[in-house]
Motif scaffolding. Structure first.
Motif, PDB file in Angstrom:
ATOM      1  N   MET A 181       0.632  -0.995  -0.054  1.00 42.11           N
ATOM      2  CA  MET A 181      -0.104  -0.334  -0.411  1.00 42.11           C
ATOM      3  C   MET A 181       0.795   1.270   0.089  1.00 42.11           C
ATOM      4  SD  MET A 181      -2.611  -1.746   2.793  1.00 42.11           S
ATOM      5  CE  MET A 181      -4.086  -0.248   2.961  1.00 42.11           C
ATOM      6  N   VAL A 182       1.568   1.512   0.965  1.00 42.23           N
ATOM      7  CA  VAL A 182       2.776   2.178   0.800  1.00 42.23           C
ATOM      8  C   VAL A 182       3.992   2.656  -0.472  1.00 42.23           C
ATOM      9  CG1 VAL A 182       4.852   3.543   1.979  1.00 42.23           C
ATOM     10  CG2 VAL A 182       3.289   2.328   3.191  1.00 42.23           C
ATOM     11  N   ASN A 183       3.739   1.809  -1.123  1.00 42.80           N
ATOM     12  CA  ASN A 183       4.339   1.556  -2.516  1.00 42.80           C
ATOM     13  C   ASN A 183       3.594   2.267  -3.718  1.00 42.80           C
ATOM     14  OD1 ASN A 183       6.988   0.857  -1.374  1.00 42.80           O
ATOM     15  ND2 ASN A 183       6.391  -1.181  -2.598  1.00 42.80           N
ATOM     16  N   THR A 184       2.487   2.475  -3.009  1.00 49.18           N
ATOM     17  CA  THR A 184       1.234   2.769  -4.182  1.00 49.18           C
ATOM     18  C   THR A 184       1.421   4.347  -4.210  1.00 49.18           C
ATOM     19  OG1 THR A 184      -0.578   2.562  -2.854  1.00 49.18           O
ATOM     20  CG2 THR A 184      -0.278   1.202  -4.620  1.00 49.18           C
ATOM     21  N   LEU A 185       1.295   4.750  -2.891  1.00 49.37           N
ATOM     22  CA  LEU A 185       1.770   6.572  -2.558  1.00 49.37           C
ATOM     23  C   LEU A 185       2.279   6.999  -3.856  1.00 49.37           C
ATOM     24  CD1 LEU A 185       1.455   6.240   1.097  1.00 49.37           C
ATOM     25  CD2 LEU A 185      -0.576   6.364   0.224  1.00 49.37           C
ATOM     26  N   GLY A 186       2.848   6.803  -4.238  1.00 49.64           N
ATOM     27  CA  GLY A 186       3.708   7.607  -4.945  1.00 49.64           C
ATOM     28  C   GLY A 186       5.233   8.301  -3.959  1.00 49.64           C
TER      29      GLY A 186
END
Length: 310
Positions: A181-186
């Motif tokens: 999920m954190v990797n999808t934040l940008g």
């Protein structure tokens, strides 16, 4: 003065809490930041809640949220992130395998403008060969299947800027794989490598069963245990079918004692039956996601909030 929040999930960590607090306090005493340590007790059955109350009474920087039951590591982290008020939030485990001494370097990267500082575990000193091997295979598999790149060795030991935390709070899915999920934040990301030391005390709470569930959640993003058994049964039938195929080939070509047509029929039924069950299990996983989401139940329930003298 900038404020740093530490989010620390706790599950039966009575042997580690005081040492963790001691080392974290020593690290922060040498830095010019205000800070808070947010412990999230995930339904501990030992004396962890009592120790958390003692720490909160002794140190105004400490507070704790006691969840009403065991919700799991990822939801305990989510609870802490929901309540953190710092300009930067650092999530870490309380067993001291995430060294507090790395915090100054993480904050230095944050001050340089990085909004997420992700640590990458290169090795764990007491990890077995089996765990290292399965971890490598898992990250290889998930990166082949997922659209989001998951950093091999990535851990839940990370710093997130307040803006990144606010963005993360918009994600409210039930089955959570926070690393993905954190990797999808940008945002702007810095990476730091480290070697995880052995646990200070106690044993890992991640059994093989829990690790399998966590791995599958990372691939599917959600989980549903009853439907998942269909997938396991399909895989088992597939393995059994391979054994049956070997037996059939032995009867036909070695013993020369097979009824005409028996080999083809047996192999077809066992193999295709296994494949069908695998397909049904995979469909069940995604139907299970929908089932969990439409209920809209709360991610967690806080049974008690501990601050000084509460």
């Amino acid at each position: 003065m900038k404020k740093v929040s530490f989010v620390v999930p706790v599950y039966n960590e009575e042997s580690n809490l005081k040492e963790f607090h001691k080392r974290m306090t020593a690290v922060m005493a040498a830095l010019t930041y205000d800070y808070e340590i947010i412990f999230v007790d995930d339904g501990s059955s030992d004396t962890s809640p009592i120790l958390l109350q003692e720490l909160a009474d002794q140190d105004s920087h400490v507070e704790a949220y006691l969840l009403s039951r065991n919700y799991g590591h990822q939801l305990a982290l989510t609870c802490g992130l929901d309540h953190a008020e710092g300009d930067a939030v650092i999530t870490m485990d309380g067993d001291l395998q995430h060294p507090p001494e790395m915090v100054p370097e993480m904050l230095a990267n944050w001050e340089k403008g990085f909004q997420i500082v992700q640590t990458i575990r290169k090795a764990t000193e007491d990890a077995s060969f089996f765990k290292r091997f399965t971890s490598s295979v898992y990250y290889l598999l998930i990166n082949k299947l997922s659209r989001v790149e998951i950093t091999p060795g990535g851990s839940d030991f990370r710093l997130m800027d307040k803006q990144a935390v606010q963005a993360f709070r918009l994600y409210r899915e039930r089955a959570r794989f926070i690393r993905g999920m954190v990797n999808t934040l940008g945002f702007k990301v810095a990476r730091m490598e480290f070697v995880a030391p052995p646990r200070f005390a106690g044993k890992s709470k991640y059994s093989l069963h829990k690790m399998l569930h966590f791995a599958l959640d990372g691939i599917t993003a959600f989980s549903n245990l009853p439907l998942r058994w269909a997938l396991y049964c399909g895989l088992l039938c597939g393995l059994i079918s391979l054994c049956v195929i070997l037996h059939v080939l032995f009867e036909k070509y070695v013993m020369n004692d097979a009824v005409p047509g028996w080999a083809t029929m047996t192999v077809s039924i066992t193999f295709l039956g296994g494949i069908q069950l695998i397909g049904i299990g995979i469909l069940g996983e995604y139907i299970g996601r929908i089932f969990e989401e439409v209920k809209q139940r709360p991610l967690y329930i806080v049974g008690r909030h501990i601050t000084k003298h509460t």
